[in-house]
Design a protein around this motif. Sequence first.
Motif, short mmCIF file in Angstrom:
data_model
loop_
_atom_site.label_atom_id
_atom_site.label_comp_id
_atom_site.label_asym_id
_atom_site.label_seq_id
_atom_site.Cartn_x
_atom_site.Cartn_y
_atom_site.Cartn_z
N ARG A 125 7.52 21.76 37.71
CA ARG A 125 7.41 23.18 38.04
C ARG A 125 6.67 23.89 36.93
NH1 ARG A 125 13.16 25.59 39.38
NH2 ARG A 125 11.92 27.16 40.46
N LYS A 126 5.65 24.66 37.28
CA LYS A 126 4.88 25.40 36.29
C LYS A 126 5.44 26.80 36.13
CE LYS A 126 0.48 23.22 37.42
NZ LYS A 126 -0.84 23.49 37.99
N ILE A 127 5.37 27.30 34.91
CA ILE A 127 5.64 28.71 34.66
C ILE A 127 4.27 29.37 34.51
CG2 ILE A 127 6.65 30.42 33.11
CD1 ILE A 127 8.82 28.34 32.45
N ILE A 128 3.99 30.29 35.43
CA ILE A 128 2.67 30.90 35.52
C ILE A 128 2.78 32.40 35.28
CG2 ILE A 128 0.67 31.31 37.02
CD1 ILE A 128 1.68 28.82 38.67
N ALA A 129 2.06 32.87 34.26
CA ALA A 129 1.95 34.31 34.02
C ALA A 129 0.87 34.83 34.96
CB ALA A 129 1.60 34.60 32.58
N TYR A 130 1.26 35.58 35.97
CA TYR A 130 0.34 36.11 36.98
C TYR A 130 0.40 37.62 36.86
CZ TYR A 130 -1.78 36.53 41.66
OH TYR A 130 -2.60 36.81 42.72
N ASP A 145 5.13 31.71 22.81
CA ASP A 145 5.44 31.18 21.48
C ASP A 145 6.36 29.97 21.55
OD1 ASP A 145 3.82 33.15 20.44
OD2 ASP A 145 5.48 34.44 19.81
N ALA A 146 7.17 29.88 22.61
CA ALA A 146 8.06 28.72 22.80
C ALA A 146 7.34 27.55 23.47
CB ALA A 146 9.28 29.14 23.63
N GLY A 147 6.07 27.75 23.83
CA GLY A 147 5.31 26.70 24.50
C GLY A 147 5.73 26.50 25.94
N GLU A 148 6.21 27.56 26.57
CA GLU A 148 6.74 27.45 27.93
C GLU A 148 5.94 28.21 28.98
OE1 GLU A 148 8.93 25.31 28.89
OE2 GLU A 148 9.49 24.62 26.90
N ILE A 149 4.66 28.46 28.73
CA ILE A 149 3.76 29.00 29.74
C ILE A 149 2.75 27.90 30.05
CG2 ILE A 149 1.96 30.71 30.27
CD1 ILE A 149 4.61 32.07 30.15
N ASP A 150 2.57 27.57 31.31
CA ASP A 150 1.63 26.53 31.71
C ASP A 150 0.27 27.10 32.08
OD1 ASP A 150 3.42 24.10 31.79
OD2 ASP A 150 4.53 25.49 33.06
N GLU A 151 0.28 28.22 32.80
CA GLU A 151 -0.96 28.82 33.24
C GLU A 151 -0.88 30.34 33.11
OE1 GLU A 151 -2.12 27.65 37.21
OE2 GLU A 151 -2.11 25.52 36.69
N VAL A 152 -2.05 30.94 32.93
CA VAL A 152 -2.17 32.40 32.91
C VAL A 152 -3.23 32.75 33.94
CG1 VAL A 152 -2.78 34.43 31.55
CG2 VAL A 152 -1.61 32.49 30.45
N GLU A 153 -2.85 33.56 34.91
CA GLU A 153 -3.79 34.02 35.92
C GLU A 153 -3.82 35.54 35.84
OE1 GLU A 153 -4.96 33.25 40.56
OE2 GLU A 153 -3.59 31.89 39.54
N MET A 154 -4.95 36.06 35.38
CA MET A 154 -5.02 37.50 35.19
C MET A 154 -6.14 38.10 36.02
SD MET A 154 -6.33 37.87 31.28
CE MET A 154 -5.93 36.34 30.51
N HIS A 155 -5.84 39.27 36.53
CA HIS A 155 -6.81 40.06 37.27
C HIS A 155 -7.26 41.19 36.36
CE1 HIS A 155 -4.54 37.92 40.31
NE2 HIS A 155 -5.54 38.12 41.14
#
Length: 193
Positions: free
Chosen positions: A5-10, A131-141
């Motif tokens: 499971r990915k953690i994605i900052a959207y 900072d914890a290394g727990e974001i896999d992807e960043v998708e920004m508009h």
Amino acid sequence: MAPRRKIIAYLAISADGYIARPDGDVEWLNRLPKGNDYGMKTFYAGIDTILWGRGTYDWLLRYYRKLGKTTGMFDTSKKNYVFSTKPPKQPADGVEFVKGPVKAFAQRLRKRPGKHIWMMGGAGLFASFMDAGEIDEVEMHVIPVFIGKGIPLMTPRHRDVALKLLATKRYSDGVARLRYAVRRAVGGKKRRA
């Protein structure tokens, strides 16, 4: 074996790098796309969990109250976690508050079967997970507007986080969607995303 499971900052940011005005206002985000949701419907179908910072949670409650609504603020078909050291006595329906370290929480969450996880934000929570290394992807508009000052994408700290560009999309109204994988350091070496 099930895929991780990915953690994605959207998220959406202004062209000058802010997610909101200093007071949390995001009215500059209210755009009227002509039949386009900037990919949100597809993204939303691929997640079952949303991670909220306390400031974002409080802002959403105030926003809904201004509209005269007291229910339906959180999609109860998704698991909603709000990170706060001081949870309210009566949280909104469909919300669970989390106090512990983000790394341990993220690792437990990833072990559970399910869809991907949306890092909704805000800036402090995004920074803590990054900072914890727990974001896999960043998708920004990137919204084609400068707002001058505001809340940055993530809380400033000294950090160098390498990103790998996965995709771009340009919309007719000037919005640009950028999708990145986060590269992690493993054993002192950079891992290729």
